[in-house]
Write a protein that holds these residues in place. Sequence first.
Motif, PDB file in Angstrom:
ATOM      1  N   THR A  23       0.826  -1.220   0.000  1.00  0.00           N
ATOM      2  CA  THR A  23       0.000   0.000   0.000  1.00  0.00           C
ATOM      3  C   THR A  23       0.853   1.260   0.000  1.00  0.00           C
ATOM      4  O   THR A  23       0.331   2.353  -0.285  1.00  0.00           O
ATOM      5  CB  THR A  23      -0.920   0.019   1.221  1.00  0.00           C
ATOM      6  N   LEU A  83      -8.554   6.473   1.706  1.00  0.00           N
ATOM      7  CA  LEU A  83      -8.811   5.032   1.655  1.00  0.00           C
ATOM      8  C   LEU A  83      -7.550   4.240   1.994  1.00  0.00           C
ATOM      9  O   LEU A  83      -7.598   3.270   2.772  1.00  0.00           O
ATOM     10  CB  LEU A  83      -9.327   4.650   0.268  1.00  0.00           C
ATOM     11  N   SER A 127      -6.834   4.424   5.758  1.00  0.00           N
ATOM     12  CA  SER A 127      -7.735   3.566   6.537  1.00  0.00           C
ATOM     13  C   SER A 127      -7.403   2.091   6.344  1.00  0.00           C
ATOM     14  O   SER A 127      -7.443   1.295   7.296  1.00  0.00           O
ATOM     15  CB  SER A 127      -9.190   3.844   6.135  1.00  0.00           C
ATOM     16  N   ILE A 128      -7.045   1.707   5.119  1.00  0.00           N
ATOM     17  CA  ILE A 128      -6.678   0.307   4.855  1.00  0.00           C
ATOM     18  C   ILE A 128      -5.395  -0.043   5.597  1.00  0.00           C
ATOM     19  O   ILE A 128      -5.276  -1.141   6.165  1.00  0.00           O
ATOM     20  CB  ILE A 128      -6.537   0.073   3.341  1.00  0.00           C
ATOM     21  N   GLN A 129      -4.436   0.864   5.617  1.00  0.00           N
ATOM     22  CA  GLN A 129      -3.195   0.604   6.356  1.00  0.00           C
ATOM     23  C   GLN A 129      -3.460   0.407   7.843  1.00  0.00           C
ATOM     24  O   GLN A 129      -2.909  -0.502   8.468  1.00  0.00           O
ATOM     25  CB  GLN A 129      -2.215   1.755   6.134  1.00  0.00           C
ATOM     26  N   LEU A 165      -5.102  -3.007   8.255  1.00  0.00           N
ATOM     27  CA  LEU A 165      -4.129  -4.091   8.101  1.00  0.00           C
ATOM     28  C   LEU A 165      -3.235  -4.211   9.337  1.00  0.00           C
ATOM     29  O   LEU A 165      -2.901  -5.325   9.759  1.00  0.00           O
ATOM     30  CB  LEU A 165      -3.274  -3.857   6.859  1.00  0.00           C
ATOM     31  N   ASP A 200     -11.248  -7.680   0.003  1.00  0.00           N
ATOM     32  CA  ASP A 200     -12.031  -6.440  -0.010  1.00  0.00           C
ATOM     33  C   ASP A 200     -11.138  -5.216  -0.168  1.00  0.00           C
ATOM     34  O   ASP A 200     -11.457  -4.298  -0.944  1.00  0.00           O
ATOM     35  CB  ASP A 200     -12.857  -6.328   1.276  1.00  0.00           C
ATOM     36  N   THR A 201     -10.031  -5.183   0.586  1.00  0.00           N
ATOM     37  CA  THR A 201      -9.145  -4.021   0.478  1.00  0.00           C
ATOM     38  C   THR A 201      -8.532  -3.919  -0.911  1.00  0.00           C
ATOM     39  O   THR A 201      -8.397  -2.810  -1.460  1.00  0.00           O
ATOM     40  CB  THR A 201      -8.025  -4.117   1.529  1.00  0.00           C
ATOM     41  N   THR A 202      -8.196  -5.065  -1.488  1.00  0.00           N
ATOM     42  CA  THR A 202      -7.652  -5.037  -2.846  1.00  0.00           C
ATOM     43  C   THR A 202      -8.675  -4.523  -3.837  1.00  0.00           C
ATOM     44  O   THR A 202      -8.369  -3.681  -4.701  1.00  0.00           O
ATOM     45  CB  THR A 202      -7.177  -6.453  -3.237  1.00  0.00           C
ATOM     46  N   ASP A 255     -11.246  -2.592  -3.162  1.00  0.00           N
ATOM     47  CA  ASP A 255     -11.483  -1.162  -2.912  1.00  0.00           C
ATOM     48  C   ASP A 255     -10.376  -0.314  -3.525  1.00  0.00           C
ATOM     49  O   ASP A 255     -10.642   0.727  -4.152  1.00  0.00           O
ATOM     50  CB  ASP A 255     -11.559  -0.906  -1.403  1.00  0.00           C
ATOM     51  N   LEU A 256      -9.128  -0.748  -3.370  1.00  0.00           N
ATOM     52  CA  LEU A 256      -8.021   0.024  -3.929  1.00  0.00           C
ATOM     53  C   LEU A 256      -8.067   0.037  -5.457  1.00  0.00           C
ATOM     54  O   LEU A 256      -7.838   1.080  -6.087  1.00  0.00           O
ATOM     55  CB  LEU A 256      -6.688  -0.559  -3.450  1.00  0.00           C
TER      56      LEU A 256
END
Length: 442
Positions: free
Chosen positions: A141, A178, A181-183, A186, A284-286, A288-289
Amino acid sequence: MSSGVLVSRPHYDSRAVAQGVPEKGPPVEVPQPSAGSATAGYRSAKYTPAEWFSNYRTILQQAGTDRQEAHSIQRESKSLYRSAEAATLQTQADGTRLLGERLQEIHCWKSELQRHIEQLLADTRALLALKTRLEKALDATETPYAIATDNLNCRARRLGPDLVRDSVEVELLKEVDLIRSIQALLKRTTAQVVAQIKMNRATKQTLEMDWSDKHQAYSFDDHSGRYSNVSADTQHHPSSASMQDQVCNPSAWTKFTQDNLTKAFQEEQATTSLRALVEQLLQDTTEDLRVQCSSVDRAFSRRCEDLIEAKTQLEMKHTQILEQIGGQERNIVALQQAIHNKEAPQRVAQSRLYLRSLRPNMELCRDEPQLSLEGEARQIDATLASLQQQLSEARGSLSHLEESRITAEKDINCKTHSLFIDRDKCMAHRKRYPTVSTLMGY
């Protein structure tokens, strides 16, 4: 030697005393008549025939009693050691059978413990792999974050009116939020995985200790079950038969292992749920990115199309302005030439009027030539004024055209610069965006 009264000596059975049989009462003393002085010195230590027969019969009777008693003891001893031998063999067989059943029970629990230990080991390895994937995904990320922030910094260097908060900037800011928030998500998930790994290892260690204890107990019980009456390595341990206070009962023993297995099952269930959660989270995170990346790319594409269209229209307008400037410059030259061409007729008319104003006396009259010359002079002056006014307007128009040209050129430069930033720098940089497999930690 004086004579004395003859009395019988008391009977003493030494065997009865040795065997612990109560001693019989002393025999009744029978008074004997005195033998007189003739027998003095000969009767003091001798028995009478009655005493001899009595002693003889007593010995026979005692021998018969002892024989019967010995025979009875022999029968009881044979029965006792036979029953004791049978009971001992039966008890030993029961002990051997119970040891065998105990070995089977221990083996069952050992197998169950071994199965859960292997499962926990496999779960821990899977969690370690997931932890590695989460760390790789977190590192992955950083590239989108660097790309998005670099795009924002590059677009901050746009010029003039192009420094606008457009849809591209809005999508880039969304992408930065985004990614942050994902970081954070994780990192929290990685901490959960690490905590679960610690729980699995602690539970596995507890099961291994229990398995080790059961393995040792199995070895002892197996060795105990192999002992027999002809074993050469058996010894006397009198104190080992006493009940120890600190030992547990079978129900507590079973409950201890069951509790350990229950804890292991709970950790296995928690590991399975966490693994599914992590897999879904990475997916999901993948997604979303990648979706946000597509949105930013589309916004960049639309913005580049708008810039190209605006730049094209400005260039067309710039070309038209240049044509107008050229025409206006030629018009100004023509107007200047026309003004210059009116100078000679004006001088001629003014010179004529001046010379005619020198006519003497009555010759200075407003005749037709005079009127014509005056009209000609007025006409030339009006024409020059009109030409001067037109020249002034043409010069003003030329100035406006020059300003429009400069403004158009500046705007074209802005659009070119913005297009260079968005298309040649930002969009080219976004081609380095991580792939789906990289974002999922592979």
